[in-house]
Design an enzyme around this catalytic site. Structure first.
Site, PDB file in Angstrom:
ATOM      1  N   GLY A 215      37.115  78.393  41.450  1.00 55.00           N
ATOM      2  CA  GLY A 215      35.932  78.469  42.313  1.00 55.00           C
ATOM      3  C   GLY A 215      34.974  77.295  42.132  1.00 55.00           C
ATOM      4  N   ASP A 235      36.254  79.142  29.686  1.00 58.53           N
ATOM      5  CA  ASP A 235      36.443  80.358  30.502  1.00 58.53           C
ATOM      6  C   ASP A 235      37.056  81.423  29.613  1.00 58.53           C
ATOM      7  OD1 ASP A 235      36.968  82.204  32.776  1.00 58.53           O
ATOM      8  OD2 ASP A 235      36.595  80.415  34.001  1.00 58.53           O
ATOM      9  N   ASP A 258      34.722  83.899  25.646  1.00 57.55           N
ATOM     10  CA  ASP A 258      33.863  84.785  26.438  1.00 57.55           C
ATOM     11  C   ASP A 258      32.423  84.394  26.105  1.00 57.55           C
ATOM     12  OD1 ASP A 258      32.228  86.857  27.342  1.00 57.55           O
ATOM     13  OD2 ASP A 258      33.833  88.336  27.137  1.00 57.55           O
ATOM     14  N   ALA A 295      20.820 103.241  43.645  1.00 57.43           N
ATOM     15  CA  ALA A 295      20.898 104.704  43.493  1.00 57.43           C
ATOM     16  C   ALA A 295      22.230 105.125  42.855  1.00 57.43           C
ATOM     17  CB  ALA A 295      20.731 105.376  44.851  1.00 57.43           C
ATOM     18  N   ASN A 296      23.273 104.299  43.027  1.00 58.92           N
ATOM     19  CA  ASN A 296      24.593 104.640  42.465  1.00 58.92           C
ATOM     20  C   ASN A 296      24.965 103.760  41.271  1.00 58.92           C
ATOM     21  OD1 ASN A 296      24.836 106.399  44.632  1.00 58.92           O
ATOM     22  ND2 ASN A 296      25.717 104.813  45.943  1.00 58.92           N
ATOM     23  N   TYR A 350      22.632  91.856  40.168  1.00 60.42           N
ATOM     24  CA  TYR A 350      22.926  90.423  40.340  1.00 60.42           C
ATOM     25  C   TYR A 350      21.643  89.644  40.662  1.00 60.42           C
ATOM     26  CZ  TYR A 350      25.393  86.305  42.276  1.00 60.42           C
ATOM     27  OH  TYR A 350      25.861  85.037  42.543  1.00 60.42           O
ATOM     28  N   LYS A 354      19.954  86.588  38.640  1.00 56.26           N
ATOM     29  CA  LYS A 354      19.801  85.238  39.207  1.00 56.26           C
ATOM     30  C   LYS A 354      18.318  84.852  39.357  1.00 56.26           C
ATOM     31  CE  LYS A 354      24.177  84.207  39.528  1.00 56.26           C
ATOM     32  NZ  LYS A 354      24.755  83.151  38.683  1.00 56.26           N
TER      33      LYS A 354
HETATM   34  P1  NAI Z   1      34.286  83.012  40.543  1.00 53.46           P
HETATM   35  O1  NAI Z   1      34.318  84.490  40.293  1.00 53.46           O
HETATM   36  O2  NAI Z   1      35.302  82.436  41.486  1.00 53.46           O
HETATM   37  O3  NAI Z   1      34.400  82.228  39.160  1.00 53.46           O
HETATM   38  C1  NAI Z   1      33.629  82.572  38.023  1.00 53.46           C
HETATM   39  C2  NAI Z   1      34.338  82.115  36.776  1.00 53.46           C
HETATM   40  O4  NAI Z   1      33.546  82.544  35.653  1.00 53.46           O
HETATM   41  C3  NAI Z   1      35.741  82.751  36.613  1.00 53.46           C
HETATM   42  O5  NAI Z   1      36.685  81.761  36.288  1.00 53.46           O
HETATM   43  C4  NAI Z   1      35.528  83.744  35.486  1.00 53.46           C
HETATM   44  O6  NAI Z   1      36.694  83.965  34.702  1.00 53.46           O
HETATM   45  C5  NAI Z   1      34.408  83.085  34.673  1.00 53.46           C
HETATM   46  N1  NAI Z   1      33.725  84.052  33.830  1.00 53.46           N
HETATM   47  C6  NAI Z   1      33.266  85.269  34.175  1.00 53.46           C
HETATM   48  N2  NAI Z   1      32.760  85.907  33.107  1.00 53.46           N
HETATM   49  C7  NAI Z   1      32.889  85.057  32.050  1.00 53.46           C
HETATM   50  C8  NAI Z   1      32.573  85.156  30.669  1.00 53.46           C
HETATM   51  N3  NAI Z   1      32.019  86.262  30.164  1.00 53.46           N
HETATM   52  N4  NAI Z   1      32.854  84.106  29.874  1.00 53.46           N
HETATM   53  C9  NAI Z   1      33.414  82.976  30.378  1.00 53.46           C
HETATM   54  N5  NAI Z   1      33.762  82.834  31.684  1.00 53.46           N
HETATM   55  C10 NAI Z   1      33.503  83.867  32.502  1.00 53.46           C
HETATM   56  O7  NAI Z   1      32.795  82.691  41.015  1.00 53.46           O
HETATM   57  P2  NAI Z   1      32.231  81.514  41.971  1.00 53.46           P
HETATM   58  O8  NAI Z   1      32.151  82.047  43.350  1.00 53.46           O
HETATM   59  O9  NAI Z   1      32.952  80.253  41.737  1.00 53.46           O
HETATM   60  O10 NAI Z   1      30.729  81.396  41.424  1.00 53.46           O
HETATM   61  C11 NAI Z   1      30.342  80.526  40.367  1.00 53.46           C
HETATM   62  C12 NAI Z   1      28.855  80.686  40.119  1.00 53.46           C
HETATM   63  O11 NAI Z   1      28.129  80.444  41.318  1.00 53.46           O
HETATM   64  C13 NAI Z   1      28.462  82.091  39.665  1.00 53.46           C
HETATM   65  O12 NAI Z   1      27.423  82.005  38.702  1.00 53.46           O
HETATM   66  C14 NAI Z   1      27.962  82.735  40.945  1.00 53.46           C
HETATM   67  O13 NAI Z   1      27.086  83.790  40.685  1.00 53.46           O
HETATM   68  C15 NAI Z   1      27.288  81.550  41.623  1.00 53.46           C
HETATM   69  N6  NAI Z   1      27.166  81.684  43.085  1.00 53.46           N
HETATM   70  C16 NAI Z   1      28.274  81.718  43.895  1.00 53.46           C
HETATM   71  C17 NAI Z   1      28.131  81.799  45.291  1.00 53.46           C
HETATM   72  C18 NAI Z   1      29.305  81.775  46.221  1.00 53.46           C
HETATM   73  O14 NAI Z   1      29.124  81.715  47.441  1.00 53.46           O
HETATM   74  N7  NAI Z   1      30.530  81.808  45.738  1.00 53.46           N
HETATM   75  C19 NAI Z   1      26.796  81.900  45.904  1.00 53.46           C
HETATM   76  C20 NAI Z   1      25.711  81.887  44.952  1.00 53.46           C
HETATM   77  C21 NAI Z   1      25.908  81.773  43.598  1.00 53.46           C
END
Ligand code: NAI
Length: 444
Positions: A215, A235, A258, A295-296, A350, A354
């Site tokens: 991502g 990761d 982690d 609520a849930n 969330y 954030k």
């Molecule tokens: P994603 O779910 O595709 O990737 C997140 C990565 O973080 C994964 O590889 C996962 O294994 C890793 N991860 C999760 N928990 C972890 C932990 N405890 N220790 C180490 N690694 C861990 O998410 P995405 O979409 O690439 O998002 C990346 C960031 O951008 C996140 O912080 C998300 O909240 C933020 N974001 C994403 C948006 C979107 O449109 N995709 C919009 C706004 C914010």
């Protein structure tokens, strides 16, 4: 283009239909490619009083064709409107109307940057009104421009003048193709910004990226690496194979960890010291969603989101700042979200995490300044990723169009903003959250 509606509407028939029916008409954005000119042309207009003369001279010395007044039949690739001397709301008029005049001939994918001063409660009320007014003006122009053009603002702290090196470094980002999906955003600038190599702004830097296996995190790794940094990728062990693949692609080092582990910061510090050297850049990208209406909401969903998205960062920052493993000007960048600004149904956990990030970076700025560095956040809007591909089709289509550029961003748009904040060009920017959302109406 990023989605099928955009592809369809950019065919000759689609363009006619968009015009006749008043449908959204997103245009393919002009994004960064190495060696390609920043601006879509040479003509640059600098508006404002004498204070803008040094800026005009600087742009002239860079080979731009610089104008100081709007001229008929000129397609400006960039317009920079200097309002930094405004002391009363009445002072905005002349430059604002000249900007309006210039907009009629704006080149496709042009850039408008408005220069102002941050309003503060210490200002005289009239001055504060003028300064705050500049941001309202900028946001409205960002809604009005078309054909891939953007409008953003640099709010110069006292001591930063429009033509100075401090202002020039962030100005370069906003004028460039690297900021294609940044629109309608103000950034406050303190002294410190330094010129960087436009194609290798992170040459020689060591960076750590969490959540790097896929991502947006993987896009950030690729961007920082292409911009010259050596990268430590972090990761969870369950994503180990994907992590190794991304690490191999960029010649980086993978660390399975982690980030909620109590000693995560220390382990990152140790791995970086053993394999790469002092950490110059740290990107807190790892994040999770566990959506439910409040609520849930159960304890596990609430606790895991807060732990991964924000508490882990607080703990890692503390450990890393104390570790002696950081370089002389550490730049930390956290991923926030527009959900943290506007809130979102089903995302109270969330959004709390954030919004927490936005508060955290503001409060950490002073501590990072003492360590010679900066700390900021990037708040993405609708980005085309696995996460957004999983949304119901109609919700996704509406979300995609709810911004001034009428399209979703791509992961590299977020990565570009992270790369900018990680570079020395952004040394005068700290404690702030930069939205990368095409000027999303959500939380605007
Ligand atoms: P994603 O779910 O595709 O990737 C997140 C990565 O973080 C994964 O590889 C996962 O294994 C890793 N991860 C999760 N928990 C972890 C932990 N405890 N220790 C180490 N690694 C861990 O998410 P995405 O979409 O690439 O998002 C990346 C960031 O951008 C996140 O912080 C998300 O909240 C933020 N974001 C994403 C948006 C979107 O449109 N995709 C919009 C706004 C914010």
């Amino acid at each position: 283009m990023t989605d099928s509606y955009s592809r369809l509407i950019n065919t000759p028939l689609g363009k006619r239909a968009a015009k006749a029916l008043g449908l959204p008409h997103p245009v393919p954005l002009r994004r960064y490619e190495p060696g390609v000119e920043d601006l879509p042309g040479r003509e640059v207009l600098v508006l404002g009083g004498e204070g803008a003369d040094p800026l005009a001279a600087r742009l002239l010395s860079q080979g731009r064709s610089v104008h100081r007044h709007p001229e008929p039949r000129t397609a400006y690739a960039a317009v920079i409107a200097d309002f930094s001397a405004a002391a009363e709301p009445g002072d905005l008029q002349e430059t604002a109307l000249a900007l309006g005049h210039a907009l009629k001939g704006m080149a496709a994918h042009g850039r408008i940057v408005v220069l102002g001063r941050p309003a503060s409660p210490q200002d005289a009320p009239g001055t504060a009104a003028a300064r705050a007014g500049v941001v309202g003006l900028m946001r409205s122009v960002a809604h009005e421009v078309r054909r891939g053009a953007t409008c953003n603002a640099l709010l110069l702290e006292d001591g930063v003048e429009p033509g100075s090196d401090d202002a020039a470094a962030p100005l370069r980002f906003l004028l460039s193709t690297r900021s294609a999906y940044v629109n309608g955003q103000p950034l406050t600038v303190r002294p410190g910004g330094a010129a960087t190599d436009p194609d290798r702004p992170l040459a020689g830097k060591t960076a750590v990226v969490t959540g790097a296996a896929r991502g947006i995190g993987a896009a950030i790794v690729r961007r920082l690496s292409a911009d010259g940094a050596r990268v430590l990728l972090v990761d969870v062990p369950a994503a180990g194979e994907a992590l190794t693949n991304v690490a191999n692609e960029v010649g980086g080092v993978a660390l399975q960890l982690d980030i909620t582990a109590e000693d995560a910061g220390r382990r990152i510090a140790e791995a970086a010291s053993a394999r790469l050297g002092p950490i110059d850049v740290l990107v807190h990208n790892a994040g999770i969603t566990r959506d439910k209406l409040l609520a849930n909401m159960d304890e596990a969903r609430w606790a895991s989101v807060i732990a991964v998205n924000v508490s882990s960062q607080l703990a890692m920052n503390r450990q890393l700042l104390d570790s002696g493993a950081l370089g002389p000007a550490p730049r930390f960048v956290s991923l926030a979200s527009t959900s943290g600004i506007a809130g979102n149904r089903g995302q109270s956990n969330y959004a709390a995490s954030k919004a927490g990030i936005i508060g955290m970076v503001a409060a950490e700025a002073e501590r990072f300044a003492r360590a010679g560095g900066t700390v900021n956040a990037v708040a993405p809007g609708f980005i085309e990723t696995e996460m957004t591909r999983a949304m119901p089709a109609v919700t996704r289509e509406v979300a995609r169009r709810l911004n001034s550029l009428q399209q979703g961003g791509v992961p590299d748009d977020v990565a570009q903003a992270v790369g900018f904040l990680a570079s020395d060009a952004a040394a005068g920017i700290s404690g702030q959250t930069l939205r990368v959302c095409g000027q999303s109406m959500v939380g605007a």
